[in-house]
Motif scaffolding. Structure first.
Motif, PDB file in Angstrom:
ATOM      1  N   ILE A  77     -75.283  12.536   0.717  1.00 49.01           N
ATOM      2  CA  ILE A  77     -76.316  11.498   0.738  1.00 49.01           C
ATOM      3  C   ILE A  77     -77.606  12.043   1.342  1.00 49.01           C
ATOM      4  O   ILE A  77     -78.702  11.789   0.829  1.00 49.01           O
ATOM      5  N   ILE A  78     -77.497  12.829   2.393  1.00 47.17           N
ATOM      6  CA  ILE A  78     -78.684  13.435   3.000  1.00 47.17           C
ATOM      7  C   ILE A  78     -79.372  14.366   2.008  1.00 47.17           C
ATOM      8  O   ILE A  78     -80.601  14.373   1.874  1.00 47.17           O
ATOM      9  N   GLN A  79     -78.567  15.130   1.264  1.00 50.02           N
ATOM     10  CA  GLN A  79     -79.118  16.053   0.271  1.00 50.02           C
ATOM     11  C   GLN A  79     -79.882  15.305  -0.814  1.00 50.02           C
ATOM     12  O   GLN A  79     -80.985  15.690  -1.199  1.00 50.02           O
ATOM     13  N   TRP A  84     -84.343  10.718  -3.831  1.00 52.03           N
ATOM     14  CA  TRP A  84     -83.601   9.710  -4.579  1.00 52.03           C
ATOM     15  C   TRP A  84     -83.539   8.384  -3.828  1.00 52.03           C
ATOM     16  O   TRP A  84     -83.482   8.350  -2.602  1.00 52.03           O
ATOM     17  N   THR A  85     -83.524   7.284  -4.570  1.00 54.88           N
ATOM     18  CA  THR A  85     -83.381   5.952  -3.990  1.00 54.88           C
ATOM     19  C   THR A  85     -81.903   5.663  -3.754  1.00 54.88           C
ATOM     20  O   THR A  85     -81.021   6.382  -4.244  1.00 54.88           O
ATOM     21  N   ASN A  86     -81.615   4.589  -3.015  1.00 50.13           N
ATOM     22  CA  ASN A  86     -80.225   4.192  -2.771  1.00 50.13           C
ATOM     23  C   ASN A  86     -79.485   3.954  -4.079  1.00 50.13           C
ATOM     24  O   ASN A  86     -78.312   4.317  -4.230  1.00 50.13           O
ATOM     25  N   ARG A  87     -80.158   3.303  -5.033  1.00 45.90           N
ATOM     26  CA  ARG A  87     -79.508   3.016  -6.318  1.00 45.90           C
ATOM     27  C   ARG A  87     -79.166   4.316  -7.055  1.00 45.90           C
ATOM     28  O   ARG A  87     -78.071   4.450  -7.608  1.00 45.90           O
ATOM     29  N   MET A  88     -80.115   5.263  -7.072  1.00 44.43           N
ATOM     30  CA  MET A  88     -79.869   6.541  -7.743  1.00 44.43           C
ATOM     31  C   MET A  88     -78.712   7.283  -7.083  1.00 44.43           C
ATOM     32  O   MET A  88     -77.864   7.869  -7.761  1.00 44.43           O
ATOM     33  N   ILE A  89     -78.670   7.243  -5.755  1.00 45.00           N
ATOM     34  CA  ILE A  89     -77.598   7.915  -5.010  1.00 45.00           C
ATOM     35  C   ILE A  89     -76.255   7.267  -5.348  1.00 45.00           C
ATOM     36  O   ILE A  89     -75.251   7.952  -5.586  1.00 45.00           O
ATOM     37  N   ALA A  90     -76.247   5.925  -5.378  1.00 38.65           N
ATOM     38  CA  ALA A  90     -75.017   5.197  -5.679  1.00 38.65           C
ATOM     39  C   ALA A  90     -74.487   5.558  -7.059  1.00 38.65           C
ATOM     40  O   ALA A  90     -73.284   5.803  -7.241  1.00 38.65           O
ATOM     41  N   GLU A 133     -74.388   0.384  -3.976  1.00 40.99           N
ATOM     42  CA  GLU A 133     -75.546   0.523  -3.098  1.00 40.99           C
ATOM     43  C   GLU A 133     -75.193   0.106  -1.674  1.00 40.99           C
ATOM     44  O   GLU A 133     -75.688   0.691  -0.702  1.00 40.99           O
ATOM     45  N   GLY A 134     -74.349  -0.905  -1.569  1.00 40.38           N
ATOM     46  CA  GLY A 134     -73.932  -1.366  -0.245  1.00 40.38           C
ATOM     47  C   GLY A 134     -73.213  -0.267   0.521  1.00 40.38           C
ATOM     48  O   GLY A 134     -73.427  -0.097   1.732  1.00 40.38           O
ATOM     49  N   THR A 135     -72.389   0.496  -0.202  1.00 43.71           N
ATOM     50  CA  THR A 135     -71.661   1.600   0.445  1.00 43.71           C
ATOM     51  C   THR A 135     -72.633   2.685   0.897  1.00 43.71           C
ATOM     52  O   THR A 135     -72.473   3.276   1.980  1.00 43.71           O
ATOM     53  N   VAL A 136     -73.648   2.936   0.070  1.00 39.23           N
ATOM     54  CA  VAL A 136     -74.673   3.917   0.449  1.00 39.23           C
ATOM     55  C   VAL A 136     -75.359   3.471   1.734  1.00 39.23           C
ATOM     56  O   VAL A 136     -75.574   4.263   2.654  1.00 39.23           O
ATOM     57  N   LYS A 137     -75.705   2.194   1.804  1.00 35.59           N
ATOM     58  CA  LYS A 137     -76.370   1.668   3.008  1.00 35.59           C
ATOM     59  C   LYS A 137     -75.468   1.796   4.229  1.00 35.59           C
ATOM     60  O   LYS A 137     -75.949   2.106   5.333  1.00 35.59           O
ATOM     61  N   ASN A 138     -74.175   1.567   4.033  1.00 32.97           N
ATOM     62  CA  ASN A 138     -73.238   1.716   5.157  1.00 32.97           C
ATOM     63  C   ASN A 138     -73.200   3.157   5.644  1.00 32.97           C
ATOM     64  O   ASN A 138     -73.187   3.419   6.859  1.00 32.97           O
ATOM     65  N   TYR A 139     -73.156   4.093   4.686  1.00 34.95           N
ATOM     66  CA  TYR A 139     -73.167   5.504   5.060  1.00 34.95           C
ATOM     67  C   TYR A 139     -74.456   5.861   5.809  1.00 34.95           C
ATOM     68  O   TYR A 139     -74.435   6.606   6.794  1.00 34.95           O
ATOM     69  N   LEU A 140     -75.570   5.311   5.340  1.00 37.70           N
ATOM     70  CA  LEU A 140     -76.848   5.604   5.990  1.00 37.70           C
ATOM     71  C   LEU A 140     -76.865   5.087   7.425  1.00 37.70           C
ATOM     72  O   LEU A 140     -77.385   5.755   8.330  1.00 37.70           O
ATOM     73  N   SER A 141     -76.298   3.925   7.647  1.00 39.34           N
ATOM     74  CA  SER A 141     -76.243   3.367   9.001  1.00 39.34           C
ATOM     75  C   SER A 141     -75.469   4.300   9.923  1.00 39.34           C
ATOM     76  O   SER A 141     -75.863   4.527  11.084  1.00 39.34           O
ATOM     77  N   ILE A 142     -74.372   4.856   9.382  1.00 36.68           N
ATOM     78  CA  ILE A 142     -73.559   5.794  10.173  1.00 36.68           C
ATOM     79  C   ILE A 142     -74.344   7.074  10.450  1.00 36.68           C
ATOM     80  O   ILE A 142     -74.324   7.619  11.565  1.00 36.68           O
ATOM     81  N   ILE A 143     -75.061   7.559   9.408  1.00 32.24           N
ATOM     82  CA  ILE A 143     -75.868   8.779   9.550  1.00 32.24           C
ATOM     83  C   ILE A 143     -76.945   8.575  10.608  1.00 32.24           C
ATOM     84  O   ILE A 143     -77.169   9.441  11.471  1.00 32.24           O
TER      85      ILE A 143
END
Length: 226
Positions: free
Chosen positions: A174-176, A182-188, A195-205
């Motif tokens: 995700i950091i890469q 890339w946007t959250n949607r593109m990453i997802a 996208e929700g899972t991406v946001k959760n990962y970002l919160s942890i990061i």
């Protein structure tokens, strides 16, 4: 033999006549208009209801320069071939020509045979420009792309973060991808998660890196490139 119709636009009478003579001297072309600026070209095409195959435009003309004329022509008549002429061999020329979607760029210092060969290349659907300029332009772009690719590699990013052991593989991914803009949607979509899972990962990061939000993470990633 069908001849390709040409319009020549050059503010200086001497150069306009010379270019016209050069083109008329070729069996493949027929000049149907000689004009002094870009606005005259636009008006000529509209009023005469003609669609020249090729328009040769001096970049530096009064009222409307060649760049603006090329931009308008390609927007209104995308099938018309447009070649820009310039007396200046500056670094920005190729990029400028590409930005207006022109089909080529010729230096006025070119030899007669080079000029004629360029027009023939246009018929073959090739983009034309001074070889030295093209090599320089694309080598610079390649260097930039390689630099971007290197700085977006997982190995490089991990090095910049001192190979932190508290980040797992998914978090590094995700950091890469964020480093690539890339946007959250593109990453997802890329990772096959929501996208929700991406946001959760970002919160942890953010928590692991002791930062508050995406802006701070993007700043860290930006600082990596100096």
């Amino acid at each position: 033999m069908t001849k390709y119709t040409v319009v020549v636009a050059e503010s200086q009478t001497l150069f306009r006549d010379m270019i016209t003579n050069f083109v008329e001297d070729m069996d493949e072309f027929r000049v149907i208009g000689t004009l002094k600026n870009g606005q005259e070209v636009i008006n000529f095409i509209k009023e005469k209801e003609v669609r020249p195959y090729l328009v040769l435009l001096d970049i530096h003309m009064p009222i409307m320069d060649g760049l603006e004329c090329a931009r308008q022509l390609k927007n209104i008549y995308p099938n018309i071939k447009v070649v820009l002429l310039s007396a200046y061999d500056d670094e920005e020329s190729i990029e400028t020509v590409l930005s207006v979607a022109a089909d080529g760029y010729i230096l006025k210092s070119s030899g007669l045979e080079e000029f004629k060969d360029t027009l023939r290349f246009i018929i073959d659907g090739k983009f034309v420009a001074p070889p030295q300029k093209l090599v320089h332009y694309f080598s610079e772009r390649l260097e930039s792309l390689l630099k971007l690719e290197r700085e977006s590699s997982l190995h490089y990013i991990k090095e910049q973060f001192n190979n932190r052991k508290d980040l797992n593989n998914r978090e590094w991914q995700i950091i890469q991808l964020m480093k690539k803009g890339w946007t959250n949607r593109m990453i997802a979509e890329q990772l096959g998660i929501s996208e929700g899972t991406v946001k959760n990962y970002l919160s942890i990061i953010y928590k692991k890196l002791e930062i508050k939000n995406r802006v701070e993470l993007l700043q860290i990633l930006s600082d990596m490139t100096g």
